[in-house]
Every structure is written in structure tokens, then in C-alpha cells.
Design a protein around this motif. Structure first.
Motif, PDB file in Angstrom:
ATOM      1  N   THR A 198      45.204   8.018  -7.993  1.00 37.43           N
ATOM      2  CA  THR A 198      44.762   8.509  -9.221  1.00 37.43           C
ATOM      3  C   THR A 198      45.127   7.481 -10.124  1.00 37.43           C
ATOM      4  O   THR A 198      46.451   6.812 -10.235  1.00 37.43           O
ATOM      5  CB  THR A 198      45.106   9.746  -9.605  1.00 37.43           C
ATOM      6  N   SER A 199      44.545   7.387 -11.380  1.00 34.96           N
ATOM      7  CA  SER A 199      44.740   6.460 -12.494  1.00 34.96           C
ATOM      8  C   SER A 199      46.123   6.976 -13.139  1.00 34.96           C
ATOM      9  O   SER A 199      46.967   6.114 -13.535  1.00 34.96           O
ATOM     10  CB  SER A 199      43.841   6.311 -13.472  1.00 34.96           C
ATOM     11  N   LYS A 200      46.475   8.193 -13.192  1.00 35.06           N
ATOM     12  CA  LYS A 200      47.686   8.924 -13.741  1.00 35.06           C
ATOM     13  C   LYS A 200      48.851   8.531 -13.048  1.00 35.06           C
ATOM     14  O   LYS A 200      50.000   8.004 -13.567  1.00 35.06           O
ATOM     15  CB  LYS A 200      47.514  10.264 -13.883  1.00 35.06           C
ATOM     16  N   LEU A 212      49.732   4.958 -13.763  1.00 34.90           N
ATOM     17  CA  LEU A 212      50.195   4.737 -15.077  1.00 34.90           C
ATOM     18  C   LEU A 212      51.671   5.130 -14.944  1.00 34.90           C
ATOM     19  O   LEU A 212      52.507   4.418 -15.798  1.00 34.90           O
ATOM     20  CB  LEU A 212      49.532   5.488 -15.913  1.00 34.90           C
ATOM     21  N   ILE A 213      52.052   6.281 -14.274  1.00 31.79           N
ATOM     22  CA  ILE A 213      53.446   6.545 -14.361  1.00 31.79           C
ATOM     23  C   ILE A 213      54.303   5.679 -13.648  1.00 31.79           C
ATOM     24  O   ILE A 213      55.537   5.209 -14.219  1.00 31.79           O
ATOM     25  CB  ILE A 213      53.583   8.053 -13.522  1.00 31.79           C
TER      26      ILE A 213
END
Length: 509
Positions: free
Chosen positions: A303-305, A308-309
């Protein structure tokens, strides 16, 4: 690596992390304490160290046999209590007289007995988590995670040992010898934390606490694992062959607390300056670990989330390192025990990398079986000591070095980078041998003898640790290159024997 692992794995791993943190805090300074507090020679200190390590790894055989009858969980609990009593004795500063010796030997006996009840049985419980068919494929990765957790505790142990000893000496006014006891007291606190973790999450692994003697014979899962007498014999013989080989790995590997520690204390430049000082700050090592894991997470996240993390964590770790680099001060003192932080650092940092490599090989059907990995680990361990041979060229013998220092003469020093590199190579060997060996025992051991066979793995480690003391007796007028050559030869010969037996070993793997 972390996907679809049972929750109980993390509870058991964290309980073991606390216990190992205390143990390695003690080990980091133990031989130096023996020489400083009791005035022992390097050989005598090495003998005590080797016998203690041998007991630590021999007594899991007794603990395993008892657990097969009375239950793994019960032995783990008793083991923590007995270890706590041992570390408590070791924490009391009683000087170098008769009382000091009595307390020290009593402590070592209790710690080794408690470890014998705790260490192997906790690992059997981890292995039992993967007996279910849907989890069997995750066994090797599960043990790699478990092994990594052990080394998280070991990573911080040398820094804790040195810092607490220095604090007791400088801030509290204790003598150098008495200050060591504050390092040992850390183990008492870490065991309390381990026990809290164990009982707080016990519900997640209570189903694997029972020993074979407490399991009903009518249980279908157990019945499905019934072996013929011939199969049982083949498995036990294969395990014993592996045990015979790993003796010499542990004899070489655990020189980290003896001759490699002596080398750091006597032959490595006690000062570090410039960018090299960053290697001796455990915070910097932790930032590198964050960078490795965030990179692995970034490329594996779905996932993109999550990506990002991972990016934020990576950049934050880089930011800390840049800040520390721009604030490097003058030269810093390098204490010998601090070098022992590099092995657990490498284990934690490289475990996901090694798992990714073997995962890719497994996907292509080319992953070597555990016995072959163990043989490769022996070869790599021998190569580590080749680096020490290069590091020791032009250096005096240990006795000549001590005499020159006592006379106030200028003596040659080696760069600490040699030791840092040696620990890196040793860690590659360890990652191939130790977690894979434990997983191999857990998988191959006949169900009725799991505790005893895991104990057998530790007996082999015990014999290797008893032989560690050989390094202490070599540490005198023998050239350092000869000292390291002994370990090179033993590792290479053991690997050769392993390859000769490979067909028989891989048959049961």
C-alpha cells in the motif's frame, strides 16, 4: 518474513530478549572482571569462562528431559527464578577473597542451572508453534525472527555493561572492581521484565507448554507424527552428526568473550577519532537497523501508506546519522567490551536480508537445506579468522605486549576495524548455522525426544564452549597468527566432514 507468523512467536521472542540482554551484559565484562577482581591469569579466567559456558549449554539437556516429562512451561518458569537468584549473588561486591569466590561460583552454578531449564525449553515451545501443517512452511523464518530478537537484547548489552560500570565508578565512587557488580545487577532487572512479558501473553502459547509426557497418546496430531524405530534411529544419528560438527563452530565463535576480547583490550588502539567514533555509538547502529528495515518494508509493502511510513522512517534515521556526523567531537575512549555489540548488530541488520535471499532461492527451488547451510557457516567462520591473521601481522605475542606496556615502551596497535570486520564475517556464518540448526533440530527430532534432542544441540554447544578455554591457554608466548590458525583449521576440517556426511543428513532434512 513477518507475515502470517503466530502471535505467540513475538511473545516468546520478547521474553527471551529480556533474559538474553541480562546474560550478555554479564558476559561482556565477565572475563575482564575475573582478571581485575581476582588477579587471575588469562588462562585461568578463560577456563572459568569456558566451564561456565559449557554448563550454560550442557544443562538444557537435563532441562529438556525434565520438560518432556513435566512440561516446558513449568521448567521455563522455574528457570527464570533460579537465574534471578544467581544474578543476585553475582551483583553483590564481596571483593577478591574467599567470600568473593564463593559468591561468584554459586552465582555461576545457579545461572547455568536456570538457563538450562529456560533456554532450550523456550525454543522447543517456539518449534511446537509450527507443528500445525498450515504453519510448517514458516518454521525457518520464525526461528530467524526469534534469533533476531535474542540479538536485539545482546546489541544493547555491551553498552549497558560499560556505561553502568563507569557510572558506578565515577558517580557513586565505587572502585573499578566493585563497579563491575552494577553491570551484573542489570540481569536481575531484565529477568523481571522477561517474567512479566511471559505471563502477560501466556494465553497465546499455553497450548505448547505441555511436555510429551503430558500429551495424550490418542491425540491425532501426535499420532500423525509416529515414526518407525528405523526412522527414529536415522533422525537421531543425523542429529548427532550435526552436533559433532557444531562443537567446533562454537569453540571458534565464542572467542568473542575470550581471545577476541583480550585482543580488543590489549592490541587495539584504545582511542578512536573522526568518523570511526560513530561505529562505537549504539544509537548510530540502531539508526542503520531502522534504515535496513524501512528499505525492506518499502520494497515489500503493498500500500502507498505503508511505503510512505517506510520512507519517513528511513529519512528520519538518515537525519539522525547526519546530525551525529556533524557533531563528532574529539577522540573517544574505546572499551574492549564495546566490540561485542557488533555481532548482534549484524544479526539484527542482516537477518531480513538473508531471509530475502533464501526466500528468492526457495521460490526458484534452489534454497540449500539446513545441513548444507551449516557446512557453509563453518567455512565462513574459518574465513573470519583469516582476517584476524592479517590483523595480527607485526604484533607482539600477548606476554611480550604486556611486558612492553609495563616497561613503558611504545607498543604497536591494530585498528579496531579488523575486529569489526571479523565480527561481520563471523555473523554471516552464525546466521547460516545457528537459527538453521535450531530449526533443523526442531523439525527432525522424533516427537517423543524433542526436549532431549534440543538439549543435545546445547550439549554440543556446551562442549564447544568448554573448548573455548583453549584460546585462553594459547594466549601467552605463542604468536597471534598461530592462535587464529588453530580456529581456521578446526572450522575447515569440520566443514569437510559435514560435506562427507551430506547425503545422510539431507535425507532426513
Amino acid at each position: 518474513m513477518f507475515e502470517n507468523q503466530p502471535k505467540a512467536l513475538y511473545a516468546l521472542a520478547l521474553a527471551n530478549t529480556g533474559e538474553r540482554f541480562g546474560y550478555y551484559t554479564m558476559i561482556a565484562v565477565f572475563t575482564l572482571f575475573l582478571r581485575a577482581n581476582f588477579g587471575l591469569s588469562s588462562g585461568t579466567a578463560g577456563l572459568i569462562y569456558g566451564v561456565f559456558l559449557a554448563l550454560v549449554y550442557f544443562l538444557p539437556l537435563i532441562g529438556g528431559i525434565m520438560a518432556d516429562k513435566f512440561g516446558y512451561g513449568k521448567m521455563v518458569t522455574i528457570g527464570i527464578i533460579v537465574m534471578f537468584a544467581g544474578y543476585l549473588f553475582l551483583s553483590i561486591p564481596l571483593g577478591g577473597g574467599v567470600m568473593g569466590y564463593a559468591a561468584m561460583f554459586s552465582a555461576l552454578l545457579l545461572v547455568s542451572l536456570g538457563t538450562g531449564l529456560f533456554k532450550g525449553n523456550l525454543q522447543v515451545m517456539v518449534g511446537n508453534l509450527y507443528d500445525a501443517p498450515e504453519l510448517s512452511a514458516k518454521r525457518d523464518s520464525g526461528f530467524s525472527i526469534f534469533y533476531m530478537a535474542i540479538n536485539i537484547g545482546a546489541l544493547f548489552a555491551p553498552t549497558a555493561a560499560v556505561k553502568i560500570r563507569d557510572w558506578a565508578e565515577v558517580s557513586l565512587g565505587y572502585s573499578g572492581n566493585d563497579a563491575y557488580h552494577f553491570s551484573f545487577a542489570v540481569a536481575c532487572v531484565s529477568l523481571i521484565i522477561s517474567m512479566i512479558i511471559y505471563y502477560a501473553f501466556r494465553s497465546t502459547f499455553k497450548h505448547v507448554e505441555a511436555g510429551a509426557g503430558q500429551t495424550k497418546k490418542t491425540d491425532t496430531a501426535v499420532a500423525g507424527e509416529e515414526l518407525t524405530p528405523q526412522q527414529t534411529k536415522e533422525r537421531i544419528v543425523a542429529l548427532c552428526l550435526v552436533f559433532a560438527v557444531v562443537i567446533f563452530f562454537w569453540m571458534s565463535f565464542h572467542q568473542n568473550g575470550l581471545t577476541l576480547n583480550y585482543f580488543a583490550d590489549e592490541f587495539v588502539n584504545p582511542k578512536s577519532e573522526g568518523v570511526q567514533t560513530m561505529a562505537f555509538d549504539v544509537i548510530n547502529l540502531v539508526m542503520i537497523i531502522f534504515m535496513v528495515y524501512s528499505l525492506m518494508s518499502f520494497f515489500q509493502s503493498k500500500t502507498s501508506k505503508a511505503k510512505l511510513i517506510s520512507t519517513v522512517v528511513f529519512l528520519a534515521a538518515v537525519g539522525v546519522l547526519v546530525y551525529k556526523y556533524h557533531n563528532i567531537g574529539g577522540p573517544v575512549d574505546v572499551s574492549a567490551p564495546i566490540f561485542q555489540q557488533f555481532n548482534p548488530f549484524y544479526v539484527v541488520a542482516l537477518t531480513p536480508v538473508s531471509m530475502a535471499i533464501f526466500g528468492a532461492l526457495a521460490a526458484k527451488g534452489k534454497e540449500p537445506k539446513a545441513p548444507r547451510k551449516i557446512a557453509y557457516g563453518m567455512i565462513i567462520a574459518g574465513c573470519a579468522y583469516l582476517l584476524m591473521v592479517l590483523a595480527s601481522r607485526g604484533l607482539l605475542t600477548p606476554n611480550a605486549q604486556a611486558a612492553a606496556k609495563a616497561a613503558g615502551e611504545t607498543v604497536p596497535f591494530a585498528s579496531g576495524n579488523w575486529l569489526i570486520g571479523t565480527y561481520l564475517i563471523l555473523t554471516f556464518g552464525e546466521l547460516l548455522l545457528s537459527p538453521m540448526g535450531i530449526s533443523f533440530v526442531s523439525k527432525v527430532a522424533p516427537p517423543k525426544y524433542k526436549g532431549a534432542m534440543m538439549g543435545g544441540w546445547f550439549v554440543a554447544t556446551a562442549i564447544g564452549n568448554l573448548l573455548v578455554s583453549v584460546g585462553g591457554f594459547l594466549w601467552n608466548d605463542i604468536p597471534l597468527t598461530i592462535v587464529w590458525a588453530v580456529f581456521i583449521i578446526l572450522c575447515f576440517v569440520s566443514a569437510g566432514f559435514m560435506f562427507l556426511m551430506m547425503k545422510r543428513l539431507e535425507k532426513v532434512a
